[in-house]
Design a protein around this motif. Structure first.
Motif, PDB file in Angstrom:
ATOM      1  N   PHE A 182      -4.661  -5.830   7.200  1.00 42.85           N
ATOM      2  CA  PHE A 182      -4.500  -4.203   7.231  1.00 42.85           C
ATOM      3  C   PHE A 182      -2.891  -3.703   7.076  1.00 42.85           C
ATOM      4  CE2 PHE A 182      -4.909   0.167   9.028  1.00 42.85           C
ATOM      5  CZ  PHE A 182      -5.606   0.807   8.030  1.00 42.85           C
ATOM      6  N   VAL A 183      -2.927  -2.868   5.993  1.00 43.79           N
ATOM      7  CA  VAL A 183      -1.438  -2.311   5.851  1.00 43.79           C
ATOM      8  C   VAL A 183      -1.859  -0.886   5.916  1.00 43.79           C
ATOM      9  CG1 VAL A 183       0.201  -1.796   4.011  1.00 43.79           C
ATOM     10  CG2 VAL A 183      -0.824  -4.062   4.194  1.00 43.79           C
ATOM     11  N   TYR A 184      -0.944  -0.211   6.745  1.00 45.41           N
ATOM     12  CA  TYR A 184      -1.032   1.288   6.809  1.00 45.41           C
ATOM     13  C   TYR A 184       0.369   1.994   6.321  1.00 45.41           C
ATOM     14  CZ  TYR A 184      -2.422   5.728   8.355  1.00 45.41           C
ATOM     15  OH  TYR A 184      -2.706   7.169   8.563  1.00 45.41           O
ATOM     16  N   SER A 185       0.423   3.170   6.076  1.00 42.77           N
ATOM     17  CA  SER A 185       1.509   3.713   5.567  1.00 42.77           C
ATOM     18  C   SER A 185       1.262   5.263   5.336  1.00 42.77           C
ATOM     19  CB  SER A 185       2.232   3.428   4.144  1.00 42.77           C
ATOM     20  OG  SER A 185       3.566   3.882   4.157  1.00 42.77           O
ATOM     21  N   ASN A 186       1.828   6.162   6.309  1.00 40.10           N
ATOM     22  CA  ASN A 186       1.807   7.577   6.367  1.00 40.10           C
ATOM     23  C   ASN A 186       3.219   8.382   6.251  1.00 40.10           C
ATOM     24  OD1 ASN A 186       0.323   9.936   5.965  1.00 40.10           O
ATOM     25  ND2 ASN A 186       0.078   9.983   8.030  1.00 40.10           N
ATOM     26  N   ILE A 187       3.292   9.220   5.474  1.00 40.34           N
ATOM     27  CA  ILE A 187       4.498  10.222   5.479  1.00 40.34           C
ATOM     28  C   ILE A 187       5.814   9.169   5.433  1.00 40.34           C
ATOM     29  CG2 ILE A 187       5.527  12.095   6.234  1.00 40.34           C
ATOM     30  CD1 ILE A 187       3.452  12.283   8.496  1.00 40.34           C
ATOM     31  N   VAL A 206      -7.259   4.356  -0.463  1.00 43.28           N
ATOM     32  CA  VAL A 206      -7.828   2.942   0.361  1.00 43.28           C
ATOM     33  C   VAL A 206      -8.133   2.000  -0.816  1.00 43.28           C
ATOM     34  CG1 VAL A 206      -9.753   2.217   1.890  1.00 43.28           C
ATOM     35  CG2 VAL A 206      -8.764   4.718   2.104  1.00 43.28           C
ATOM     36  N   ILE A 207      -7.441   1.005  -0.680  1.00 35.57           N
ATOM     37  CA  ILE A 207      -7.598  -0.078  -1.565  1.00 35.57           C
ATOM     38  C   ILE A 207      -7.750  -1.444  -1.086  1.00 35.57           C
ATOM     39  CG2 ILE A 207      -5.910   0.952  -3.277  1.00 35.57           C
ATOM     40  CD1 ILE A 207      -3.860  -1.176  -2.527  1.00 35.57           C
ATOM     41  N   ARG A 208      -8.511  -2.405  -1.499  1.00 36.04           N
ATOM     42  CA  ARG A 208      -8.882  -3.689  -1.076  1.00 36.04           C
ATOM     43  C   ARG A 208      -8.345  -4.868  -2.326  1.00 36.04           C
ATOM     44  NH1 ARG A 208     -14.741  -4.086   0.669  1.00 36.04           N
ATOM     45  NH2 ARG A 208     -15.046  -3.423  -1.421  1.00 36.04           N
ATOM     46  N   LYS A 209      -7.960  -5.962  -1.590  1.00 32.28           N
ATOM     47  CA  LYS A 209      -7.690  -6.933  -2.462  1.00 32.28           C
ATOM     48  C   LYS A 209      -8.927  -7.846  -2.462  1.00 32.28           C
ATOM     49  CE  LYS A 209      -4.343 -10.675  -2.610  1.00 32.28           C
ATOM     50  NZ  LYS A 209      -2.976 -11.223  -1.938  1.00 32.28           N
ATOM     51  N   PRO A 210      -9.515  -8.262  -3.694  1.00 34.59           N
ATOM     52  CA  PRO A 210     -10.772  -8.793  -3.701  1.00 34.59           C
ATOM     53  C   PRO A 210     -10.573 -10.114  -3.450  1.00 34.59           C
ATOM     54  CG  PRO A 210     -10.186  -7.749  -5.906  1.00 34.59           C
ATOM     55  CD  PRO A 210      -9.037  -7.737  -4.948  1.00 34.59           C
ATOM     56  N   SER A 211     -11.634 -10.834  -3.231  1.00 32.27           N
ATOM     57  CA  SER A 211     -11.545 -12.355  -2.762  1.00 32.27           C
ATOM     58  C   SER A 211     -11.127 -13.434  -3.825  1.00 32.27           C
ATOM     59  CB  SER A 211     -13.021 -12.893  -2.388  1.00 32.27           C
ATOM     60  OG  SER A 211     -13.497 -12.117  -1.306  1.00 32.27           O
ATOM     61  N   ALA A 212     -10.437 -14.144  -3.370  1.00 31.82           N
ATOM     62  CA  ALA A 212      -9.787 -15.201  -4.394  1.00 31.82           C
ATOM     63  C   ALA A 212     -10.612 -15.927  -5.427  1.00 31.82           C
ATOM     64  CB  ALA A 212      -8.949 -16.200  -3.859  1.00 31.82           C
ATOM     65  N   VAL A 254      -7.386  -4.673   3.525  1.00 40.77           N
ATOM     66  CA  VAL A 254      -7.523  -3.264   3.047  1.00 40.77           C
ATOM     67  C   VAL A 254      -6.270  -2.746   3.501  1.00 40.77           C
ATOM     68  CG1 VAL A 254      -8.273  -1.228   3.724  1.00 40.77           C
ATOM     69  CG2 VAL A 254      -9.844  -3.136   3.666  1.00 40.77           C
ATOM     70  N   ALA A 255      -5.656  -1.621   2.386  1.00 40.06           N
ATOM     71  CA  ALA A 255      -4.297  -0.923   2.565  1.00 40.06           C
ATOM     72  C   ALA A 255      -4.695   0.554   2.468  1.00 40.06           C
ATOM     73  CB  ALA A 255      -3.384  -1.232   1.434  1.00 40.06           C
ATOM     74  N   VAL A 256      -4.097   1.345   3.333  1.00 37.20           N
ATOM     75  CA  VAL A 256      -4.311   2.786   3.363  1.00 37.20           C
ATOM     76  C   VAL A 256      -2.914   3.238   3.415  1.00 37.20           C
ATOM     77  CG1 VAL A 256      -5.108   4.700   4.530  1.00 37.20           C
ATOM     78  CG2 VAL A 256      -6.431   2.631   4.793  1.00 37.20           C
ATOM     79  N   PHE A 257      -2.705   4.277   2.331  1.00 38.08           N
ATOM     80  CA  PHE A 257      -1.480   4.692   2.122  1.00 38.08           C
ATOM     81  C   PHE A 257      -1.295   6.136   1.573  1.00 38.08           C
ATOM     82  CE2 PHE A 257      -2.101   2.301  -1.805  1.00 38.08           C
ATOM     83  CZ  PHE A 257      -1.711   3.281  -2.837  1.00 38.08           C
ATOM     84  N   GLN A 258      -0.503   7.096   1.872  1.00 42.49           N
ATOM     85  CA  GLN A 258      -0.176   8.312   1.579  1.00 42.49           C
ATOM     86  C   GLN A 258       0.916   8.315   0.545  1.00 42.49           C
ATOM     87  OE1 GLN A 258       2.392  10.188   2.973  1.00 42.49           O
ATOM     88  NE2 GLN A 258       2.313  11.983   1.718  1.00 42.49           N
ATOM     89  N   VAL A 259       0.534   9.111  -0.553  1.00 42.28           N
ATOM     90  CA  VAL A 259       1.885   9.554  -1.574  1.00 42.28           C
ATOM     91  C   VAL A 259       1.657  10.840  -1.820  1.00 42.28           C
ATOM     92  CG1 VAL A 259       2.066   7.106  -2.531  1.00 42.28           C
ATOM     93  CG2 VAL A 259       0.512   8.678  -3.402  1.00 42.28           C
ATOM     94  N   ARG A 260       2.895  11.681  -2.191  1.00 45.50           N
ATOM     95  CA  ARG A 260       2.761  12.916  -2.584  1.00 45.50           C
ATOM     96  C   ARG A 260       2.755  12.586  -4.117  1.00 45.50           C
ATOM     97  NH1 ARG A 260       6.661  17.413  -0.192  1.00 45.50           N
ATOM     98  NH2 ARG A 260       5.536  16.726   1.540  1.00 45.50           N
ATOM     99  N   ILE A 261       1.795  13.576  -4.744  1.00 49.09           N
ATOM    100  CA  ILE A 261       1.563  13.442  -6.281  1.00 49.09           C
ATOM    101  C   ILE A 261       2.345  14.542  -7.014  1.00 49.09           C
ATOM    102  CG2 ILE A 261      -0.068  13.881  -7.849  1.00 49.09           C
ATOM    103  CD1 ILE A 261      -0.531  11.382  -6.461  1.00 49.09           C
TER     104      ILE A 261
END
Length: 248
Positions: free
Chosen positions: A129-134, A242-248, A160-167
Motif C-alpha cells: 500500500f502506497v499513500y501520499s497526500n498534500i 486509487v490505483i491497483r497493480k494487476p497480478s503478474a 494499491v496506491a492512493v495519492f492526491q494531486v492538484r489538477i
C-alpha cells in the motif's frame, strides 16, 4: 531548479517550524501545533481512507506500506497501526530527523531521505500500500509523473496506491506553455512569496491526461477518482486517485 529548490525550502522549514510546514494552518504557525493533536489528525485521516477503501471492496494486504512525502511522520505513524511495516520517504533530512524522534513503532517503521526523481532504496514489488497526500503537488509536474510511476513499480501485484494531486491544464513537455509554466511556478511565484515574508513553497498542478498516461504506461489500473478538496474552491481542484497493480 526543480527538486533542489524543494529540498532547500523543506530543510529550512524542518528546522524552523516542521509541523506547521506539513499542516499549514496559520493558527499554528510559529511552532504552535500540539504534537499530540497533530499526530491525531494523521490517525483520523488514515482511518477515513481505509474505511472508504473497504466500503468499495478494496482491501490491501497489511504486510507493508509506504508514506510518500512523510515529513515528520504524521501519516506514517498512523499507517503503523494498520500495517506490519511502514516506510516513510521525504526529500528533507531535517524532516526525517524529526520523524525518527517521534517514531513510536521502533524497527517496524523506517524513514529514508530521497532527493532524486526515483526511489531506488525501495525494491520492486515490495509494498502492499502506497499513500501520499498534500505532497506530490510540491514537486514540479515532471517529477510528479516520475513518482507516480515509482508507486506502481514498488507495489506488489494487487497492491494499491492512493495519492492526491492538484489538477491544472495539460502542457506538453518542452512546449512553450510548459516552459512558461516552469518559469512562473519555479521562479516567479516563490520569489513573490519571499517578498511577502512567506516560505517559498512551490505548489504545482498536473493534468488529468498526464496522470492517466503515467498510470497506464506503468501498467496499473484506476479503481476510483474523487474530489480531494475538503472545501471546493474556484481557484483550485484536487483529485485523489486509487490505483491497483494487476497480478503478474
Amino acid at each position: 531548479m526543480g527538486l533542489e529548490n524543494v529540498k532547500r525550502v523543506y530543510e529550512k522549514l524542518g528546522q524552523a517550524d516542521p509541523l506547521w510546514a506539513i499542516l499549514t494552518d496559520d493558527r499554528y504557525r510559529g511552532n504552535r501545533w500540539d504534537p499530540t493533536a497533530f499526530f491525531d489528525t494523521g490517525r483520523v485521516e488514515i482511518k477515513e481512507v481505509m474505511t472508504s477503501l473497504e466500503s468499495e471492496g478494496i482491501v490491501p494486504a497489511v504486510g507493508s506500506a509506504l508514506d510518500f512525502g512523510c515529513g515528520v511522520g504524521r501519516l506514517t505513524q498512523a499507517l503503523c497501526q494498520k500495517f506490519e511495516s511502514v516506510i516513510g520517504v521525504d526529500i528533507s533530512s531535517t524532516m526525517i530527523e524529526g520523524a525518527n524522534r517521534w517514531n513510536q513503532f521502533g524497527e517496524r517503521c523506517r524513514y529514508i531521505v530521497n532527493t532524486t526523481p526515483t526511489i531506488p532504496r525501495v525494491a520492486d514489488s515490495s509494498i502492499d500500500f502506497v499513500y501520499s497526500n498534500i505532497a506530490l503537488q510540491h514537486s514540479p509536474p515532471r517529477y510528479q509523473r516520475s513518482y507516480i510511476g515509482e508507486f506502481v513499480r514498488m507495489l506488489r501485484p494487487q497492491g494499491v496506491a492512493v495519492f492526491q494531486v492538484r489538477i491544472g491544464p495539460h502542457r506538453d513537455e518542452g512546449s512553450l506553455q510548459e516552459r512558461w509554466y516552469r518559469f512562473t511556478s519555479e521562479t516567479l511565484r516563490p520569489g513573490w512569496k519571499r517578498m511577502r515574508g512567506r516560505p517559498p513553497v512551490q505548489v504545482h498542478t498536473i493534468s488529468e491526461r498526464n496522470v492517466e498516461q503515467v498510470i497506464a504506461t506503468a501498467g496499473a489500473e484506476i479503481l476510483a477518482v474523487s474530489n480531494a478538496d475538503e472545501v471546493p474552491r474556484a481557484s483550485r481542484r484536487s483529485l485523489r486517485y486509487v490505483i491497483r497493480k494487476p497480478s503478474a
